[in-house]
Write a protein that holds these residues in place. Structure first.
Motif, PDB file in Angstrom:
ATOM      1  N   VAL A  47      25.268 -12.392 -18.995  1.00  0.00           N
ATOM      2  CA  VAL A  47      25.055 -11.023 -18.554  1.00  0.00           C
ATOM      3  C   VAL A  47      26.385 -10.475 -18.038  1.00  0.00           C
ATOM      4  O   VAL A  47      27.110 -11.162 -17.319  1.00  0.00           O
ATOM      5  CB  VAL A  47      23.942 -10.938 -17.476  1.00  0.00           C
ATOM      6  CG1 VAL A  47      24.324 -11.677 -16.207  1.00  0.00           C
ATOM      7  CG2 VAL A  47      23.593  -9.482 -17.178  1.00  0.00           C
ATOM      8  N   GLN A 108      24.891  -1.207 -14.423  1.00  0.00           N
ATOM      9  CA  GLN A 108      24.067  -1.657 -15.538  1.00  0.00           C
ATOM     10  C   GLN A 108      24.873  -2.619 -16.408  1.00  0.00           C
ATOM     11  O   GLN A 108      26.014  -2.334 -16.770  1.00  0.00           O
ATOM     12  CB  GLN A 108      23.626  -0.447 -16.362  1.00  0.00           C
ATOM     13  CG  GLN A 108      22.418  -0.686 -17.228  1.00  0.00           C
ATOM     14  CD  GLN A 108      21.952   0.612 -17.886  1.00  0.00           C
ATOM     15  OE1 GLN A 108      22.694   1.249 -18.617  1.00  0.00           O
ATOM     16  NE2 GLN A 108      20.724   0.999 -17.616  1.00  0.00           N
ATOM     17  N   TYR A 109      24.276  -3.762 -16.718  1.00  0.00           N
ATOM     18  CA  TYR A 109      24.963  -4.775 -17.519  1.00  0.00           C
ATOM     19  C   TYR A 109      24.171  -5.096 -18.779  1.00  0.00           C
ATOM     20  O   TYR A 109      22.939  -5.093 -18.765  1.00  0.00           O
ATOM     21  CB  TYR A 109      25.149  -6.067 -16.711  1.00  0.00           C
ATOM     22  CG  TYR A 109      26.112  -5.921 -15.566  1.00  0.00           C
ATOM     23  CD1 TYR A 109      27.486  -5.927 -15.770  1.00  0.00           C
ATOM     24  CD2 TYR A 109      25.644  -5.773 -14.256  1.00  0.00           C
ATOM     25  CE1 TYR A 109      28.371  -5.801 -14.704  1.00  0.00           C
ATOM     26  CE2 TYR A 109      26.523  -5.644 -13.192  1.00  0.00           C
ATOM     27  CZ  TYR A 109      27.885  -5.653 -13.430  1.00  0.00           C
ATOM     28  OH  TYR A 109      28.753  -5.523 -12.386  1.00  0.00           O
ATOM     29  N   ASP A 110      24.902  -5.395 -19.845  1.00  0.00           N
ATOM     30  CA  ASP A 110      24.281  -5.871 -21.069  1.00  0.00           C
ATOM     31  C   ASP A 110      24.171  -7.384 -21.001  1.00  0.00           C
ATOM     32  O   ASP A 110      25.110  -8.066 -20.583  1.00  0.00           O
ATOM     33  CB  ASP A 110      25.116  -5.478 -22.287  1.00  0.00           C
ATOM     34  CG  ASP A 110      25.106  -3.971 -22.511  1.00  0.00           C
ATOM     35  OD1 ASP A 110      24.060  -3.350 -22.240  1.00  0.00           O
ATOM     36  OD2 ASP A 110      26.134  -3.430 -22.950  1.00  0.00           O
ATOM     37  N   ARG A 122      18.794  -9.166 -27.008  1.00  0.00           N
ATOM     38  CA  ARG A 122      19.631  -8.388 -26.103  1.00  0.00           C
ATOM     39  C   ARG A 122      18.781  -7.638 -25.086  1.00  0.00           C
ATOM     40  O   ARG A 122      17.655  -7.248 -25.365  1.00  0.00           O
ATOM     41  CB  ARG A 122      20.499  -7.405 -26.896  1.00  0.00           C
ATOM     42  CG  ARG A 122      21.378  -8.097 -27.920  1.00  0.00           C
ATOM     43  CD  ARG A 122      22.271  -7.111 -28.665  1.00  0.00           C
ATOM     44  NE  ARG A 122      22.961  -7.766 -29.774  1.00  0.00           N
ATOM     45  CZ  ARG A 122      24.057  -8.489 -29.653  1.00  0.00           C
ATOM     46  NH1 ARG A 122      24.606  -8.644 -28.452  1.00  0.00           N
ATOM     47  NH2 ARG A 122      24.621  -9.057 -30.701  1.00  0.00           N
ATOM     48  N   THR A 124      19.262  -4.977 -21.283  1.00  0.00           N
ATOM     49  CA  THR A 124      20.135  -4.265 -20.359  1.00  0.00           C
ATOM     50  C   THR A 124      19.470  -4.243 -18.997  1.00  0.00           C
ATOM     51  O   THR A 124      18.283  -3.910 -18.894  1.00  0.00           O
ATOM     52  CB  THR A 124      20.394  -2.826 -20.836  1.00  0.00           C
ATOM     53  OG1 THR A 124      20.971  -2.877 -22.153  1.00  0.00           O
ATOM     54  CG2 THR A 124      21.359  -2.105 -19.913  1.00  0.00           C
ATOM     55  N   THR A 126      19.971  -3.521 -14.593  1.00  0.00           N
ATOM     56  CA  THR A 126      20.779  -2.977 -13.495  1.00  0.00           C
ATOM     57  C   THR A 126      20.770  -3.959 -12.335  1.00  0.00           C
ATOM     58  O   THR A 126      19.710  -4.404 -11.891  1.00  0.00           O
ATOM     59  CB  THR A 126      20.206  -1.619 -13.036  1.00  0.00           C
ATOM     60  OG1 THR A 126      20.247  -0.707 -14.141  1.00  0.00           O
ATOM     61  CG2 THR A 126      21.034  -1.052 -11.888  1.00  0.00           C
TER      62      THR A 126
END
Length: 130
Positions: A47, A108-110, A122, A124, A126
């Motif tokens: 992440v 926010q992270y992928d 995948r 996403t 926060t």
């Protein structure tokens, strides 16, 4: 057109907590479910570009960066070598991962989940303080 074997591991929800102190590892919770008749093995999770290490499973999501996984384990969740995690057919649980590196609350992270089949899931998320 849908393939009959298109089923895969499902990521239903996710939580990411970063330590309120600003240092230490973050905790990622992934709610997974396997509605298929085939076991799926997660071989790596990351992440925000940071690698994450499997800590254990639980029936409920983490509520802070220090939430412990269930000590007794969860049916259908089998941890293997090198941090791999197998999710058996019909199993569902929250998987807890400790993620190194500095992540910021409110950002926010992928994230990516890599399966042994080569499939990449995948999401996403926060980051929350805690």
């Amino acid at each position: 057109f849908k393939s009959t074997h298109a089923g895969t591991l499902q990521i239903l929800d996710y939580r990411l907590y970063v330590p309120s102190t600003g240092s230490g590892n973050s905790l990622l919770g992934l709610e997974v479910a396997n509605p298929t008749g085939t076991a799926f093995t997660i071989i790596s999770v990351s992440v925000g570009g940071q690698s994450c290490t499997y800590q254990g499973a639980n029936t409920s999501p983490p509520t802070s960066a220090t939430s412990p996984p269930s000590s007794s384990g969860i049916n259908g969740i089998v941890s293997g070598t090198n941090g791999a995690v197998s999710v058996e057919p019909g199993a569902s649980a929250w998987l807890y991962y400790s993620c190194s590196g500095t992540l910021q609350a409110g950002v926010q992270y992928d994230g990516t989940v890599v399966l042994s089949s080569g499939a990449i899931l995948r999401f996403t998320v926060t980051a929350q303080p805690g």
